[in-house]
Scaffold this active site. Structure first.
Site, PDB file in Angstrom:
ATOM      1  N   GLY A  89      23.852 -30.179 -15.077  1.00  0.00           N
ATOM      2  CA  GLY A  89      23.416 -30.904 -16.276  1.00  0.00           C
ATOM      3  C   GLY A  89      22.438 -30.025 -17.021  1.00  0.00           C
ATOM      4  CG  ASP A 263      28.236 -24.842 -15.458  1.00  0.00           C
ATOM      5  OD1 ASP A 263      28.987 -24.293 -14.626  1.00  0.00           O
ATOM      6  OD2 ASP A 263      27.068 -24.474 -15.666  1.00  0.00           O
ATOM      7  CG  ASP A 273      24.563 -20.701 -20.762  1.00  0.00           C
ATOM      8  OD1 ASP A 273      23.460 -20.192 -21.039  1.00  0.00           O
ATOM      9  OD2 ASP A 273      24.698 -21.526 -19.845  1.00  0.00           O
TER      10      ASP A 273
HETATM   11  P1  AMP Z   1      23.079 -21.423 -16.377  1.00  0.00           P
HETATM   12  O1  AMP Z   1      23.167 -20.368 -15.353  1.00  0.00           O
HETATM   13  O2  AMP Z   1      22.086 -21.107 -17.474  1.00  0.00           O
HETATM   14  O3  AMP Z   1      24.407 -21.825 -16.912  1.00  0.00           O
HETATM   15  O4  AMP Z   1      22.432 -22.672 -15.644  1.00  0.00           O
HETATM   16  C1  AMP Z   1      22.989 -23.345 -14.538  1.00  0.00           C
HETATM   17  C2  AMP Z   1      22.216 -24.622 -14.314  1.00  0.00           C
HETATM   18  O5  AMP Z   1      20.876 -24.348 -13.925  1.00  0.00           O
HETATM   19  C3  AMP Z   1      22.124 -25.518 -15.527  1.00  0.00           C
HETATM   20  O6  AMP Z   1      22.163 -26.834 -15.084  1.00  0.00           O
HETATM   21  C4  AMP Z   1      20.775 -25.152 -16.087  1.00  0.00           C
HETATM   22  O7  AMP Z   1      20.244 -26.153 -16.909  1.00  0.00           O
HETATM   23  C5  AMP Z   1      19.964 -24.955 -14.828  1.00  0.00           C
HETATM   24  N1  AMP Z   1      18.805 -24.059 -15.015  1.00  0.00           N
HETATM   25  C6  AMP Z   1      18.832 -22.718 -15.192  1.00  0.00           C
HETATM   26  N2  AMP Z   1      17.587 -22.237 -15.335  1.00  0.00           N
HETATM   27  C7  AMP Z   1      16.725 -23.287 -15.234  1.00  0.00           C
HETATM   28  C8  AMP Z   1      15.304 -23.443 -15.288  1.00  0.00           C
HETATM   29  N3  AMP Z   1      14.485 -22.405 -15.478  1.00  0.00           N
HETATM   30  N4  AMP Z   1      14.797 -24.690 -15.129  1.00  0.00           N
HETATM   31  C9  AMP Z   1      15.607 -25.742 -14.939  1.00  0.00           C
HETATM   32  N5  AMP Z   1      16.939 -25.662 -14.871  1.00  0.00           N
HETATM   33  C10 AMP Z   1      17.510 -24.452 -15.018  1.00  0.00           C
HETATM   34 MG    MG Z   2      25.060 -22.770 -18.440  1.00  0.00          MG
END
Ligand code: AMP
Ligand code: MG
Length: 485
Positions: A89, A263, A273
């Site tokens: 999420g 996602d 992303d």
């Molecule tokens: P991503 O790799 O950016 O696609 O993120 C994968 C998941 O990790 C998603 O649900 C992001 O919202 C969550 N996420 C990544 N970095 C953070 C962070 N610093 N704090 C909270 N959630 C994170």
């Molecule tokens: Mg992402």
């Protein structure tokens, strides 16, 4: 303030309970504007916002007029590196506003979403923040991909926010930022997976109908897809073809996304992303962008296959709506769309006019034959310089064969490429007269350049190289005139 081209369209809220969670944005100690996408702001009627209003909306996240009253952290699941993760999420971002593009521009429903705007119910112990380096890298990626004609989200705004963040993969403490991203949708493959996983057929259906209404105009008036099963199959086919075109464009551009989890796949076929991405220095199907991708699952050459795998997961998620559906033709359509777009993407990079399929396929073989042979050479010309050196076809040879790379263009692989290129005409013969093609090297965004740009910011707070790179990328984009389809 807003001009008449600002049209608020906060329709995501209509989906109702179970799709999102209203959240409160983080408060930051300072707001230093580091990037403002004036070009896109003007298209959306936000170009006349003064600095104070820009900060109010894109750093403090006070609602835009008539828009979402509170930001929405979106719910989704996803396959991460092949493993299903139901604890996903928006963990550090939210949907801030939705806008309707003017009908002359296409009339799309556009989202302004954030990255680094604080914790949400989906943060899983993370801090909800974005490092400044991460923000800078995403701005550069989106500018470069847009200029290269890849259908991508745009970076709309970047503020530095004056906090110190701790990260395992960046020297810490490190500076913080908040990014606003503009994209056609934030409906991900994983948005469907969430409801399928919960066996919530009612919400799955609601998201499906919503997606068709707002993101699949191809199916609006189509009389031959009136049944639900037919519509589900058609939806998977269309999203698959969009995804295939996106993957082809990445391949032609030499882009490695790095984290192709479900996602991170949008139903609009838009790339978004950008974390550990890389642009290819030289042709290498095994090139891996993310240091944590130990198995090379998302290596450059595997991108089309993993994107197709992701499309199959979207089909799985929609299965409850169409238990007897045959998705096989949709999967085959992916292959076709990919190969067609791959030829078109490579020809566009070379700036030559497409001919018959067989000839185009021979040219593509010639391109990869040369690039493959070149990759092993100690003075490889590299992926980008090759296309730069042969832009417009044979008329470019005179200059290229007098350049510092001339001696690299010989041997059997080069001869095969050259003879395949011979019958091709330039898309824009006048482009070769542009100053851009008088340069020795093309505009690129290789990892060392990004590190240098970051180092100037990190050590001297010098934003000159960052701004100069964006100007250079935009100038290249204007010359190349590659448009995302
Ligand atoms: P991503 O790799 O950016 O696609 O993120 C994968 C998941 O990790 C998603 O649900 C992001 O919202 C969550 N996420 C990544 N970095 C953070 C962070 N610093 N704090 C909270 N959630 C994170
Ligand atoms: Mg992402």
């Amino acid at each position: 303030m807003m001009t008449s081209s600002y049209i608020a369209a906060p329709v995501f809220a209509e989906l109702g309970d179970g799709f999102y969670d209203p959240v409160t944005p983080a408060r930051f100690p300072v707001h230093h504007l580091r990037f403002r996408n004036q070009r896109w702001a003007e298209r959306l009627g936000l170009g006349e916002l003064d600095d104070a209003a820009w900060e109010t909306h894109f750093a403090r996240f006070e609602p835009l007029p008539g828009n979402l009253k509170a930001p929405l952290a979106l719910r989704y699941h996803g396959h991460q590196f092949g493993i299903y993760n139901p604890a996903l999420g928006d963990g550090r971002g939210f949907l801030f506003a939705q806008l309707r593009e003017s009908s002359e521009a296409g009339g799309r429903l556009l989202d302004l979403g954030t990255k680094g705007s604080g914790t949400t119910p989906w943060s899983r112990g993370g801090d909800g923040k974005l490092t400044l380096k991460g923000g800078v890298r995403e701005v550069l990626a989106t500018e470069m991909l847009e200029a290269a004609g890849v259908y991508t989200s745009k970076s709309f705004s970047l503020f530095e926010t004056g906090e110190m963040l701790f990260r395992g993969d960046e020297p810490s403490p490190t500076r913080s930022s908040v990014l606003v991203r503009l994209s056609h949708s934030h409906v991900r493959f994983g948005s469907f997976q969430r409801h399928a996983h919960a066996r919530d057929v009612e919400r799955l259906r609601r998201l499906f109908d919503f997606s068709i209404e707002h993101y699949v105009p191809e199916l609006h008036g189509a009389k031959d897809v009136t049944g639900l099963e037919e519509r589900v199959v058609a939806f998977v086919k269309i999203v698959g073809e969009r995804s295939a075109r996106l993957a082809a464009r990445w391949m032609a551009t030499g882009f490695v996304h790095g984290v192709l989890n479900t996602d991170n796949m949008s139903i609009t076929g838009e790339s978004f992303d950008y974390g550990p991405y890389r642009f290819l220095p030289r042709y290498d199907p095994d090139f891996v962008a993310a240091y944590f991708d130990e198995g090379g699952r998302y290596a450059f050459g595997r991108q089309p296959t993993v994107v197709l795998w992701n499309v199959a997961r979207l089909a799985d998620a929609l299965r409850p709506l169409a238990p007897d559906a045959d998705f096989h033709p949709a999967m085959l359509a992916f292959e076709d769309a990919f190969h067609t777009a791959m030829r078109a993407g490579l020809l566009a990079r070379l700036g030559v006019v497409s001919r018959e399929v067989d000839e185009d396929a021979r040219l593509v073989d010639g391109i990869y034959g040369f690039l493959d042979a070149d990759a092993g050479h100690p003075r490889s010309v590299g992926y980008d310089a090759f296309f730069f050196d042969w832009y417009g076809g044979i008329p470019r040879a005179a200059r290229t064969m007098a350049s510092a790379r001339a001696d690299r263009y010989q041997g059997p692989a080069f001869d095969a490429f050259h003879s395949a290129l011979a019958g091709y005409a330039a898309v824009r013969p006048d482009a070769l007269g542009d100053a851009y093609f008088e340069r020795e090297d093309p505009c690129t965004l290789l990892i060392d350049e990004i590190e240098d740009i970051w180092s100037a910011i990190d050590t001297r707070d010098d934003w000159g190289p960052f701004e100069a790179k964006i100007a250079d990328i935009r100038a290249m984009g204007a010359v190349m005139r590659l448009r995302a389809e």
